[in-house]
Design a protein around this motif. Structure first.
Motif, PDB file in Angstrom:
ATOM      1  N   PHE A 125       0.832  -1.314   0.028  1.00 25.20           N
ATOM      2  CA  PHE A 125      -0.098   0.067   0.156  1.00 25.20           C
ATOM      3  C   PHE A 125       0.877   1.231   0.100  1.00 25.20           C
TER       4      PHE A 125
ATOM      5  N   GLY B 196     -20.898  -1.332   9.536  1.00 25.15           N
ATOM      6  CA  GLY B 196     -20.491  -2.094   8.330  1.00 25.15           C
ATOM      7  C   GLY B 196     -21.446  -2.562   7.651  1.00 25.15           C
ATOM      8  N   GLY B 239      -9.687   3.492   8.508  1.00 28.12           N
ATOM      9  CA  GLY B 239      -8.765   2.386   8.494  1.00 28.12           C
ATOM     10  C   GLY B 239      -7.709   2.863   7.426  1.00 28.12           C
ATOM     11  N   ILE B 240      -6.886   1.800   6.706  1.00 30.37           N
ATOM     12  CA  ILE B 240      -5.711   2.259   6.323  1.00 30.37           C
ATOM     13  C   ILE B 240      -5.625   3.171   5.161  1.00 30.37           C
ATOM     14  N   LEU B 255     -19.798  -4.962  11.401  1.00 33.46           N
ATOM     15  CA  LEU B 255     -18.600  -4.908  10.747  1.00 33.46           C
ATOM     16  C   LEU B 255     -17.583  -6.238  10.995  1.00 33.46           C
ATOM     17  N   SER B 256     -17.033  -6.599   9.729  1.00 30.98           N
ATOM     18  CA  SER B 256     -16.194  -7.786  10.079  1.00 30.98           C
ATOM     19  C   SER B 256     -15.056  -7.765  11.044  1.00 30.98           C
ATOM     20  N   GLN B 258     -11.847  -6.749   9.380  1.00 26.31           N
ATOM     21  CA  GLN B 258     -10.902  -6.715   8.640  1.00 26.31           C
ATOM     22  C   GLN B 258      -9.507  -6.006   9.066  1.00 26.31           C
ATOM     23  N   HIS B 261      -9.550  -1.988   8.047  1.00 25.41           N
ATOM     24  CA  HIS B 261     -10.340  -1.460   8.778  1.00 25.41           C
ATOM     25  C   HIS B 261      -9.704  -1.165  10.246  1.00 25.41           C
ATOM     26  N   ASN B 275     -21.781  -8.716  16.361  1.00 21.12           N
ATOM     27  CA  ASN B 275     -21.929  -9.335  15.329  1.00 21.12           C
ATOM     28  C   ASN B 275     -22.853 -10.660  15.348  1.00 21.12           C
ATOM     29  N   THR B 276     -23.420 -10.928  14.104  1.00 20.12           N
ATOM     30  CA  THR B 276     -24.074 -12.237  14.297  1.00 20.12           C
ATOM     31  C   THR B 276     -23.018 -13.432  14.280  1.00 20.12           C
ATOM     32  N   ALA B 280     -16.117 -13.802  13.399  1.00 23.87           N
ATOM     33  CA  ALA B 280     -15.634 -12.626  12.696  1.00 23.87           C
ATOM     34  C   ALA B 280     -14.460 -12.211  13.370  1.00 23.87           C
ATOM     35  N   ASP B 293     -27.852 -10.615  16.680  1.00 27.52           N
ATOM     36  CA  ASP B 293     -28.242  -9.634  15.737  1.00 27.52           C
ATOM     37  C   ASP B 293     -28.422  -8.351  15.957  1.00 27.52           C
ATOM     38  N   TYR B 295     -29.785  -5.963  14.744  1.00 27.89           N
ATOM     39  CA  TYR B 295     -31.185  -5.256  14.576  1.00 27.89           C
ATOM     40  C   TYR B 295     -31.921  -5.553  15.716  1.00 27.89           C
TER      41      TYR B 295
END
Ligand SMILES: Cc1cc2nc3c(=O)[nH]c(=O)nc-3n(C[C@H](O)[C@H](O)[C@H](O)COP(=O)(O)OP(=O)(O)OC[C@H]3O[C@@H](n4cnc5c(N)ncnc54)[C@H](O)[C@@H]3O)c2cc1C
Ligand SMILES: Nc1ncnc2c1ncn2[C@@H]1O[C@H](COP(=O)(O)O)[C@@H](O)[C@H]1O
Lengths: 259, 307
Positions: A125, B196, B239-240, B255-256, B258, B261, B275-276, B280, B293, B295
Motif C-alpha cells: 500500500f 459496516g 482504516g488504512i 462490521l467484520s 478486517q 479497517h 456481530n452475528t 468474525a 443480530d 437489529y
C-alpha cells in the motif's frame, strides 16, 4: 480506440498470513496468491472502456517466479495479452525499483494511451507506483480516480480526495490510479476462464530492459517486520437471550466508566 | 547533500511536519526549507522553525507543482523531503521521489536518522504487521495528519521568499465539488459507533444513530459504507485508506473487523463488537462483544443505556 495497459501485482492474501506468537514473525506458508484487490478494478475499468470505445487491454506484472500463477486469472478478466517479468529482485523491490522496472518495460512495449494502476497494492500500500510511472515516462498522472470517461483522445476523470471531488481532463497518454469504487470487477464466467488459457502471455527478461544495476537496488529496505498484536479483553457474551447479553455489556461498560 | 524540505497543501499538516523536521535537523544539522503554495501559511511556518519558506506561485492545483517542488530539492541537493500524507500530498511525494530516484516511506510514524539513513516506522499488509523501513538519502516520507503536533514557535523566524513556478498545464481541472459534513471531526470524538456492511439499508443506520445519541458518540463506518454505498461521507470511514482514531470507546456494529479497517481504530481504549458471526475477526480485536443480530441488540442497548 485506446490502447490500455494495466499494471497489476500478484500478492499474498493477507487473510491467510498468521502471526507466530513466539516471536511475532509472519507465517505466510499457507498464504495463497491473489491479484492485488484494487488491480482487479483497474483491469475491469480497462475492459469496460475497451468494450465501449474499442481498443485493446494488455496487462503487465513484475514479481517473483510466482507471478506466473496469476496469468490465467488476469486473462479471464478481460485482458487480451499478459506481459510478465519474473525475477528474484521483486522479493525486496521497493516502489522505486518497481517503477523503474515497469517503466522500462512500458518503454519497450508501448506506447499506450492509458496506463492504469490500482490506488495502492494490498501488501505494501505504497500508493506510489502511478505517480512514479508518470514521472519516469514523462506523462501526466490522474490519481485516485472514481470515475473515468474516454472519448477519442480526451480522458476525463473524477478524482475523489479527502475534502472534494475533482474533475480533471487531459488529452493523450496518461497514467491513472483507480479507487475500488470505480466499478465492481466481474466474476469470470467459465467461458472466460477457459478462454484465458488460449490468450497469449509473454515473458520479459529483466536483463533485456536496459536497466543499470542501481535501478534494481531498493532505496527503502524493510527491517524487523513484526506482526501487530492487540492486547484486548476478548469478553464475548453469547447467550441466546439478547436482553441478557445487553445487560452484561452495559454492566461491563459501566465498570469501564463508559456509561 | 544538504537540506530538509517539507511540503503540504494542508495548512495544519504543514505545521505538524515541522516537528519531525526539527528532530531531523537536530541529527543532520541541515536547514529546514518549507515549500508552500499559500502566502498566509508562509509567515506561520517561518515562525514555527522553518529556516526558509519558499512560496510557489502560478497555480492552485497542488499536484501540478510536483515538478517545481522536485527542482527546488534537486537544486539544493536536499537530503530529506517530508510531505503531508493527504492524497494530493502522496501524489506529489511519489512523483518527486521518482524524479530524485529516491526511496519513499508511506504514512511514516516515527522518524530518525541511523547510519546516515532515514529510519521510519510503517505498517505492512494494511496493518497486519509493523516494520521499520530504512531509506537511503535522499529520502522522501509522507506523514499523515495528527501523527505529530505542531511545534512551539522558534526563537527566531525564518526568511520567506516567493518564486513563480510553472504548474503542469497538461491537466485541466473543470470542476471541484466539496464533500462531507464540515465541522464534524471524528478524529476528535471520544466515542464512536462504527457501522459496516451488516446494515442492509441506509435507513437502518438510524439504529446506530440512536445508540450514538445516548452515548454522545459520533458515527463512523467501514470503507464500503462510505465508498460503495455512499451512505456516510468519506470523512467518516476508518482504516488504512481512511481515518485513524483513538477514542475512549469504539462500538463496531455489523462490521467484520478486517485488518484494513482495524488499523485505523486499534488504538481505541475499549472496543465493543456486535456481530452475528462468532468467528468474525472483530471479536479478536474487541474487549467486549455480543454475538447476535444487531437489529435486535442495538435497540435493546440504546434503551438500556438511556436508563
Ligand atoms: C488495499 C485495501 C485497503 C482497504 N482500506 C480500507 C479502509 O481504510 N477501511 C475499511 O473499512 N476497509 C478497507 N478495506 C476493505 C476491508 O478489507 C474490508 O473489506 C471492509 O472493511 C469490510 O467492511 P465491512 O466490515 O463493512 O463488511 P463485511 O466484511 O461484509 O462485514 C459485515 C459484517 O456484518 C456482520 N453482520 C451481518 N448482518 C448482521 C446483523 N444483522 N447483525 C450483526 N452483524 C451482522 C457479518 O457477520 C459481517 O461480519 C480495504 C481493502 C483493501 C484491499
Ligand atoms: N510489482 C508490480 N507489478 C505490476 N504492477 C504493480 C506492481 N506493484 C505495484 N503495481 C501497481 O501499482 C499500484 C500501486 O501499488 P503501490 O504503489 O505498491 O501501492 C498497484 O495497485 C498496481 O497497479
Amino acid at each position: 480506440m485506446p490502447k490500455c495497459l494495466v499494471c497489476y501485482k500478484w500478492t499474498l492474501d493477507e487473510q491467510d498470513i498468521k502471526i507466530k506468537p513466539e516471536d511475532l514473525s509472519l507465517d505466510s506458508s499457507r498464504a495463497k496468491g491473489k491479484i492485488s484487490d484494487f488491480d482487479r478494478n483497474a483491469v475491469e475499468e480497462a475492459a469496460l472502456i475497451v468494450e465501449k470505445e474499442g481498443g485493446a487491454v494488455e496487462v503487465l506484472s513484475y514479481g517473483t517466479a510466482a507471478v506466473k500463477l496469476s496469468l490465467k486469472d488476469v486473462l479471464s478478466r478481460g485482458a487480451e495479452k499478459a506481459h510478465w517479468i519474473a525475477d528474484p529482485s521483486a522479493e525486496n523491490a521497493d516502489a522505486a525499483v518497481t517503477a523503474n522496472v515497469l517503466a522500462a518495460a512500458i518503454r519497450k512495449l508501448g506506447p499506450y494511451d492509458l496506463i492504469l494502476c490500482g490506488e495502492g497494492s494490498s501488501d505494501l500500500f505504497n500508493q506510489q507506483t502511478a505517480p512514479r510511472l508518470a514521472a519516469l515516462l514523462g506523462l501526466p498522472c490522474l490519481s485516485f480516480v472514481q470515475k473515468l470517461t474516454v472519448e477519442g483522445s480526451t480522458v476525463t476523470a473524477t478524482r475523489k480526495l479527502e475534502d472534494c471531488q475533482e474533475t480533471a481532463t487531459v488529452s493523450g497518454p496518461v497514467v491513472i490510479s483507480v479507487l475500488s469504487e470505480i466499478n465492481k470487477p466481474r466474476i469470470p464466467t467459465l467461458k472466460q476462464v477457459l478462454g484465458a488459457a488460449k490468450k497469449p502471455n509473454e515473458e520479459i527478461k529483466i536483463a533485456d530492459l536496459g536497466l543499470k544495476p542501481e535501478d534494481l537496488q531498493p532505496k527503502a529496505l524493510r527491517q524487523s517486520v513484526k506482526g501487530f498484536v492487540m492486547q484486548r479483553r476478548n469478553v464475548v457474551y453469547k447467550e441466546s437471550s439478547a436482553a441478557e447479553n445487553v445487560a452484561k455489556l452495559t454492566a461491563s461498560l459501566a465498570s469501564e466508566g463508559l456509561c | 547533500m544538504a537540506g530538509i524540505f517539507i511540503f503540504s497543501e494542508d495548512s495544519a499538516l504543514a505545521k505538524q511536519l515541522l516537528t519531525p523536521a526539527l528532530e531531523l535537523k537536530a541529527s543532520l544539522a541541515q536547514p529546514i526549507t518549507a515549500i508552500t503554495l499559500s502566502e498566509s501559511d508562509a509567515e506561520e511556518l517561518a515562525k514555527l522553525g522553518a529556516d526558509k519558506v519558499v512560496v510557489l506561485t502560478g497555480g492552485t492545483w497542488a499536484e501540478g507543482f510536483a515538478e517545481a517542488i522536485y527542482s527546488q530539492i534537486s537544486k539544493a541537493e536536499g537530503s530529506i523531503l517530508l510531505v503531508g500524507g493527504t492524497l494530493r500530498g502522496k501524489h506529489v511525494a511519489a512523483y518527486v521521489a521518482a524524479k530524485l530516484n529516491a526511496g519513499m516511506t508511506t504514512d511514516a510514524k516515527a522518524l530518525k536518522i541511523a547510519n546516515g539513513k532515514l529510519l521510519a516506522t510503517r505498517v505492512l499488509y494494511a496493518g497486519l504487521a509493523v516494520c521499520e523501513e530504512e531509506v537511503a538519502l535522499p529520502a522522501v516520507a509522507t506523514i499523515r495528519a495528527r501523527t505529530f503536533l505542531a511545534p512551539a514557535p522558534a526563537p527566531a523566524a525564518g526568511v520567506v521568499e516567493t518564486q513563480s513556478a510553472e504548474a503542469d498545464s497538461r491537466i485541466t481541472i473543470s470542476e471541484v465539488i466539496p464533500t462531507g459534513d464540515k465541522g464534524v471531526d471524528i478524529t476528535a470524538a471520544t466515542k464512536l459507533v462504527a457501522v459496516g456492511r451488516g446494515f442492509r439499508r441506509k435507513e437502518d443506520l438510524k439504529l446506530a444513530e440512536d445508540l450514538a445519541g445516548v452515548l454522545k458518540a459520533e458515527l463512523a463506518c467501514t470503507r464500503g459504507i462510505a465508498e460503495d454505498e455512499h451512505w456516510l461521507p468519506i470523512e467518516r470511514y476508518i482504516g488504512i485508506s481512511g481515518q485513524t482514531v483513538k477514542p475512549e470507546l469504539y462500538v463496531a456494529a455489523g462490521l467484520s473487523g478486517q485488518v484494513q479497517h482495524m488499523v485505523g481504530c486499534r488504538e481505541s481504549k475499549v472496543i465493543v463488537a456486535i456481530n452475528t458471526d462468532e468467528r468474525a475477526p472483530i471479536f479478536e480485536a474487541a474487549d467486549y462483544g455480543i454475538v447476535g443480530d444487531m437489529y435486535e441488540v442495538l435497540p435493546l442497548l440504546t434503551a438500556a443505556l438511556r436508563k
